[in-house]
Write a protein that holds these residues in place. Structure first.
Motif, short mmCIF file in Angstrom:
data_model
loop_
_atom_site.label_atom_id
_atom_site.label_comp_id
_atom_site.label_asym_id
_atom_site.label_seq_id
_atom_site.Cartn_x
_atom_site.Cartn_y
_atom_site.Cartn_z
N UNK A 299 0.90 -1.16 0.13
CA UNK A 299 0.00 -0.01 0.05
C UNK A 299 0.84 1.42 -0.14
N UNK A 300 1.97 1.12 0.63
CA UNK A 300 2.72 2.32 0.67
C UNK A 300 3.35 2.83 -0.90
N UNK A 301 3.75 1.58 -1.87
CA UNK A 301 4.08 1.95 -2.96
C UNK A 301 2.95 2.43 -3.86
N UNK A 302 1.73 2.40 -3.45
CA UNK A 302 0.49 2.93 -4.10
C UNK A 302 0.66 4.36 -4.40
N UNK A 303 1.24 5.15 -3.53
CA UNK A 303 1.68 6.28 -3.46
C UNK A 303 2.24 6.91 -4.65
N UNK A 304 2.91 5.93 -5.46
CA UNK A 304 3.35 6.29 -6.77
C UNK A 304 2.65 6.28 -8.05
N UNK A 305 1.43 5.84 -7.87
CA UNK A 305 0.43 5.86 -8.95
C UNK A 305 0.20 7.15 -9.40
N UNK A 306 0.36 7.31 -10.94
CA UNK A 306 0.04 8.53 -11.42
C UNK A 306 -1.15 9.23 -11.35
N UNK A 307 -2.02 8.37 -11.16
CA UNK A 307 -3.77 8.80 -11.15
C UNK A 307 -4.26 9.18 -9.86
N UNK A 308 -3.23 9.56 -8.91
CA UNK A 308 -3.52 9.64 -7.46
C UNK A 308 -4.10 11.24 -7.31
N UNK A 309 -5.11 11.32 -6.20
CA UNK A 309 -5.62 12.58 -5.90
C UNK A 309 -5.63 12.44 -4.26
N UNK B 4 11.73 8.71 11.39
CA UNK B 4 12.56 9.79 11.02
C UNK B 4 13.23 9.84 9.79
N UNK B 5 13.73 8.32 9.18
CA UNK B 5 14.14 8.18 8.00
C UNK B 5 13.72 8.77 7.10
N UNK B 6 12.54 8.61 6.57
CA UNK B 6 12.14 9.48 5.31
C UNK B 6 12.61 10.83 5.19
N UNK B 7 12.99 11.61 6.28
CA UNK B 7 13.23 12.85 6.37
C UNK B 7 14.69 12.91 5.83
N UNK B 8 15.71 12.04 6.41
CA UNK B 8 16.93 11.87 6.05
C UNK B 8 17.03 11.68 4.33
N UNK B 9 16.13 10.58 3.99
CA UNK B 9 16.18 10.26 2.76
C UNK B 9 15.74 11.06 1.66
N UNK B 10 14.96 12.09 2.27
CA UNK B 10 14.61 13.33 1.36
C UNK B 10 15.72 14.18 1.37
N UNK B 11 16.35 14.40 2.61
CA UNK B 11 17.38 15.29 2.50
C UNK B 11 18.46 14.92 1.77
N UNK B 12 18.94 13.64 1.66
CA UNK B 12 20.20 13.34 0.97
C UNK B 12 20.03 12.88 -0.49
N UNK B 13 18.52 12.63 -0.96
CA UNK B 13 18.26 12.31 -1.99
C UNK B 13 17.67 13.57 -2.81
N UNK B 14 17.93 14.98 -2.32
CA UNK B 14 17.23 15.82 -2.82
C UNK B 14 17.41 16.16 -4.34
N UNK B 15 18.34 15.81 -4.88
CA UNK B 15 18.63 15.65 -6.20
C UNK B 15 18.11 14.65 -7.16
N UNK B 16 17.66 13.59 -6.38
CA UNK B 16 17.11 12.66 -7.01
C UNK B 16 15.47 12.55 -7.26
N UNK B 17 14.86 11.77 -7.85
CA UNK B 17 13.30 11.98 -7.96
C UNK B 17 12.72 11.50 -6.68
N UNK B 18 11.78 12.20 -6.07
CA UNK B 18 11.14 12.18 -4.76
C UNK B 18 10.74 10.52 -4.72
N UNK B 19 10.34 10.03 -5.87
CA UNK B 19 9.64 8.56 -5.78
C UNK B 19 10.81 7.55 -4.99
N UNK B 20 12.09 7.96 -5.09
CA UNK B 20 12.90 7.00 -4.68
C UNK B 20 12.98 7.03 -3.21
#
Length: 392
Positions: free
Chosen positions: A86-96, A146-162
């Motif tokens: 269900x977490x990976x469902x966030x990647x669906x392009x048709x999301x609202x 807390x990990x997603x915040x760190x992932x976002x910080x170190x993956x800033x140049x990568x696509x958010x879907x990472x």
């Protein structure tokens, strides 16, 4: 003893990997808002959706006594896989907004088979030193959160879907580790029958009630603080535009510091007692709520960040201690159910505090609104004061 130590390490690692799903959407909230044209208040709604899913899951798990009737590591594994899907469902392009809320809801629903089940498994391995053991376990939850915040910080140049791909993979790995490497503990007493009254009967015990109500007061503050940590940092930056903060990395540090506090609290509880240590932590976090408006006005960036780190430590240090008190004061045959029930009610309370803060943010830009988080700790301190310390 060596086997217990090895098992605890696996449980801690599995808990850390799987709970990375909890705030996966929070770490990339700005990207979600931009990608799916969401409103600014989406953070509160998405966070509450996970909490509501967790509440629903724990309620069903508790009523059906799943934690006590079935092999805990298997329940953990299945929950980790479903939560990851269900977490990976966030990647669906048709999301609202509605579809995102549903995906986050079911992610939270199956987290009910991860967090309290992990504590149940640890309790099945330890009769003595449970407070210290749960300190490591909740510390893993904190770092995972807390990990997603760190992932976002170190993956800033990568696509958010990472961030979503990474947290999904971690959850599957954690579930497999638990299933393959953790057998039933020596202190497990499985329930042989369905007990629909267990949800209500656990609160007849006065010591159990005191511990649970202390936990409820703690939960009023905890997840609201975690959810709005990036907003607090942004609010401080708005007051002091000359100061530039790396909000994702600082959010990880502030929230993640609580992991160390849980471990330290576990060791301290062996010296001064579980209940007293929990009381001190809850009192300190209450003070942080009350003085927060004045700290926001500080011209010193170092003082402000140090304050949030300290708050991030004391806001969670009592959590494993409350869980220990709950486990110790519950009937062994329904220990897992008791932990799940308390989690269920505690997380229901988090929705109320998160939504109140979310609503107040829509009415004012003032940073004084976080004082309201002191209500929970005050009531929790009163509940803890009503039972004698000597027995726990």
């Amino acid at each position: 003893m060596q086997q217990q130590s090895a098992i605890l390490k696996v449980i801690v690692v599995s808990q850390f990997l799987c709970t990375s799903l909890w705030f996966a959407s929070n770490g990339i909230i700005n990207d979600l808002i931009d990608t799916f044209q969401l409103k600014a208040d989406a953070l509160g709604h998405l966070t509450s959706s996970v909490q509501f899913g967790f509440i629903s899951g724990t309620l069903i798990f508790a009523i059906l006594n799943i934690a006590d009737r079935y092999k805990p590591s298997k329940v953990f594994f299945i929950s980790a896989i479903l939560s990851a899907l269900f977490n990976i469902g966030v990647l669906w392009e048709g999301n609202h907004l509605i579809s995102l809320l549903l995906f986050r809801f079911f992610t939270g629903f199956f987290l009910a088979g991860i967090y309290p089940i992990g504590m149940k498994i640890a309790a099945d391995y330890y009769s003595e030193g449970l407070g210290k053991s749960l300190g490591f376990l909740v510390g893993a939850l904190v770092l995972g959160t807390a990990l997603p915040h760190l992932l976002k910080g170190i993956m800033e140049t990568l696509f958010w879907k990472s961030v979503i791909f990474t947290t999904t993979s971690l959850s599957i790995t954690g579930g497999l580790l638990m299933f393959i490497m953790v057998p039933d503990g020596p202190y497990r007493k499985p329930s042989q029958k369905l007990n629909l009254l267990a949800f209500f009967s656990v609160f007849r015990n006065r010591k159990f009630r005191s511990s649970a109500f202390g936990y409820f007061g703690h939960m009023w503050e905890l997840y609201a603080f975690w959810a709005f940590t990036p907003i607090m940092l942004k609010g401080y930056s708005n007051l002091h535009p000359e100061i530039i903060l790396n909000i994702p990395v600082l959010s990880f540090i502030i929230i993640g510091s609580g992991g160390l506090a849980c471990i330290l609290g576990g060791y301290l509880s062996q010296i001064v007692g579980i209940k007293k240590t929990a009381f001190i932590s809850l009192l300190l976090s209450c003070v942080c709520c009350i003085i927060s408006p004045w700290v926001f006005t500080s011209e010193s960036e170092s003082i402000f960040i140090a304050f949030l780190i300290f708050w991030g430590m004391v806001v969670i240090a009592d959590s494993p201690l409350f869980s220990t008190l709950v486990a110790q004061n519950a009937t062994p045959e329904i220990k897992g159910t008791a932990l799940t029930i308390v989690n269920c009610i505690g997380f229901a309370i988090t929705i109320i505090s998160i939504q109140i803060i979310n609503h107040m943010r829509g009415l004012t830009d003032s940073n004084n609104i976080y004082v309201i988080l002191a209500i929970g700790p005050i009531l929790g301190l009163i509940a803890l004061s009503k039972t004698p310390t000597k027995t726990i």
